[in-house]
Enzyme design. Sequence first.
Site, PDB file in Angstrom:
ATOM      1  CG  HIS A  99      -0.281  -0.220   2.523  1.00 31.08           C
ATOM      2  ND1 HIS A  99       0.562   0.691   3.115  1.00 31.08           N
ATOM      3  CD2 HIS A  99      -0.301  -1.268   3.356  1.00 31.08           C
ATOM      4  CE1 HIS A  99       1.000   0.208   4.248  1.00 31.08           C
ATOM      5  NE2 HIS A  99       0.505  -0.997   4.426  1.00 31.08           N
TER       6      HIS A  99
HETATM    7  C1  T46 Z   1       2.749   1.238   6.995  1.00 33.39           C
HETATM    8  C2  T46 Z   1       3.518   0.011   7.309  1.00 33.39           C
HETATM    9  C3  T46 Z   1       4.991   0.261   7.500  1.00 33.39           C
HETATM   10  C4  T46 Z   1      -4.910   0.206  13.065  1.00 33.39           C
HETATM   11  O1  T46 Z   1      -6.053  -0.039  13.486  1.00 33.39           O
HETATM   12  N1  T46 Z   1      -4.180   1.236  13.594  1.00 33.39           N
HETATM   13  C5  T46 Z   1      -2.924   1.546  13.171  1.00 33.39           C
HETATM   14  O2  T46 Z   1      -2.303   2.501  13.673  1.00 33.39           O
HETATM   15  C6  T46 Z   1      -2.359   0.760  12.116  1.00 33.39           C
HETATM   16  C7  T46 Z   1      -0.968   1.077  11.582  1.00 33.39           C
HETATM   17  C8  T46 Z   1      -3.089  -0.271  11.588  1.00 33.39           C
HETATM   18  N2  T46 Z   1      -4.348  -0.559  12.065  1.00 33.39           N
HETATM   19  C9  T46 Z   1      -5.086  -1.718  11.535  1.00 33.39           C
HETATM   20  C10 T46 Z   1      -5.435  -1.657  10.059  1.00 33.39           C
HETATM   21  C11 T46 Z   1      -5.484  -3.127   9.672  1.00 33.39           C
HETATM   22  O3  T46 Z   1      -6.763  -3.644  10.002  1.00 33.39           O
HETATM   23  O4  T46 Z   1      -4.238  -2.866  11.690  1.00 33.39           O
HETATM   24  C12 T46 Z   1      -4.460  -3.780  10.625  1.00 33.39           C
HETATM   25  C13 T46 Z   1      -3.150  -4.142   9.937  1.00 33.39           C
HETATM   26  O5  T46 Z   1      -2.668  -2.981   9.216  1.00 33.39           O
HETATM   27  P1  T46 Z   1      -1.908  -3.103   7.819  1.00 33.39           P
HETATM   28  O6  T46 Z   1      -2.395  -4.281   7.076  1.00 33.39           O
HETATM   29  O7  T46 Z   1      -2.006  -1.763   7.147  1.00 33.39           O
HETATM   30  O8  T46 Z   1      -0.413  -3.380   8.317  1.00 33.39           O
HETATM   31  P2  T46 Z   1       0.921  -3.330   7.454  1.00 33.39           P
HETATM   32  O9  T46 Z   1       1.954  -3.983   8.268  1.00 33.39           O
HETATM   33  O10 T46 Z   1       0.704  -3.846   6.067  1.00 33.39           O
HETATM   34  O11 T46 Z   1       1.247  -1.740   7.302  1.00 33.39           O
HETATM   35  C14 T46 Z   1       1.607  -0.973   8.447  1.00 33.39           C
HETATM   36  C15 T46 Z   1       0.865   0.374   8.423  1.00 33.39           C
HETATM   37  O12 T46 Z   1      -0.539   0.154   8.326  1.00 33.39           O
HETATM   38  C16 T46 Z   1       1.288   1.249   7.269  1.00 33.39           C
HETATM   39  O13 T46 Z   1       0.839   2.564   7.514  1.00 33.39           O
HETATM   40  O14 T46 Z   1       3.269   2.162   6.378  1.00 33.39           O
HETATM   41  O15 T46 Z   1       3.015  -0.716   8.441  1.00 33.39           O
END
Ligand code: T46
Length: 138
Positions: free
Chosen positions: A50
């Site tokens: 993303h």
């Molecule tokens: C990024 C990379 C480096 C929340 O509810 N609160 C939060 O502060 C964050 C970061 C995520 N979430 C929820 C959203 C999704 O349901 O946690 C779940 C997993 O998030 P995501 O799939 O986006 O995780 P990554 O590891 O792919 O990405 C994360 C960050 O979301 C993103 O901003 O830059 O780490």
Amino acid sequence: MNYQIIPIKTIDSGYAGKLSFFEASWDVPFEIKRIYYIHGVPNEARRGGHAHISLRQILFCPYGKIEIILDDGHKRESILLDDPSKGLVIGPGLWREMIWHQENSVLCVAASEYYDAKDYIRDYDTFLQYVNEGKIHG
Ligand code: T46
């Protein structure tokens, strides 16, 4: 590309290890509103896939080895976070993927904004459209 690798200040306490720190405003080029960390990820697992429209972040890895692949819609670059004293500041408009290269590696992130699902672009073609139309802020 809209990223910067910065050294995180580290105090060496000799036999008792090291202490690393950074302070908002002068070490990090934005006000920090949120901190999150990613842990318990199996070796060689991938996360991310993303980009953000306006979020700025600093990523660091206090333990382990994590590869960060950044893509600005024209080229891709890979940065290895394998040193607790290395910080990666990422601006908006970069598609990112993270690959865990060591069991129990921890990815810590300090972010410029509160969590907002609307700031994410999770489809690569839509990301390219944003880039080509200059719709990324910053
Ligand atoms: C990024 C990379 C480096 C929340 O509810 N609160 C939060 O502060 C964050 C970061 C995520 N979430 C929820 C959203 C999704 O349901 O946690 C779940 C997993 O998030 P995501 O799939 O986006 O995780 P990554 O590891 O792919 O990405 C994360 C960050 O979301 C993103 O901003 O830059 O780490």
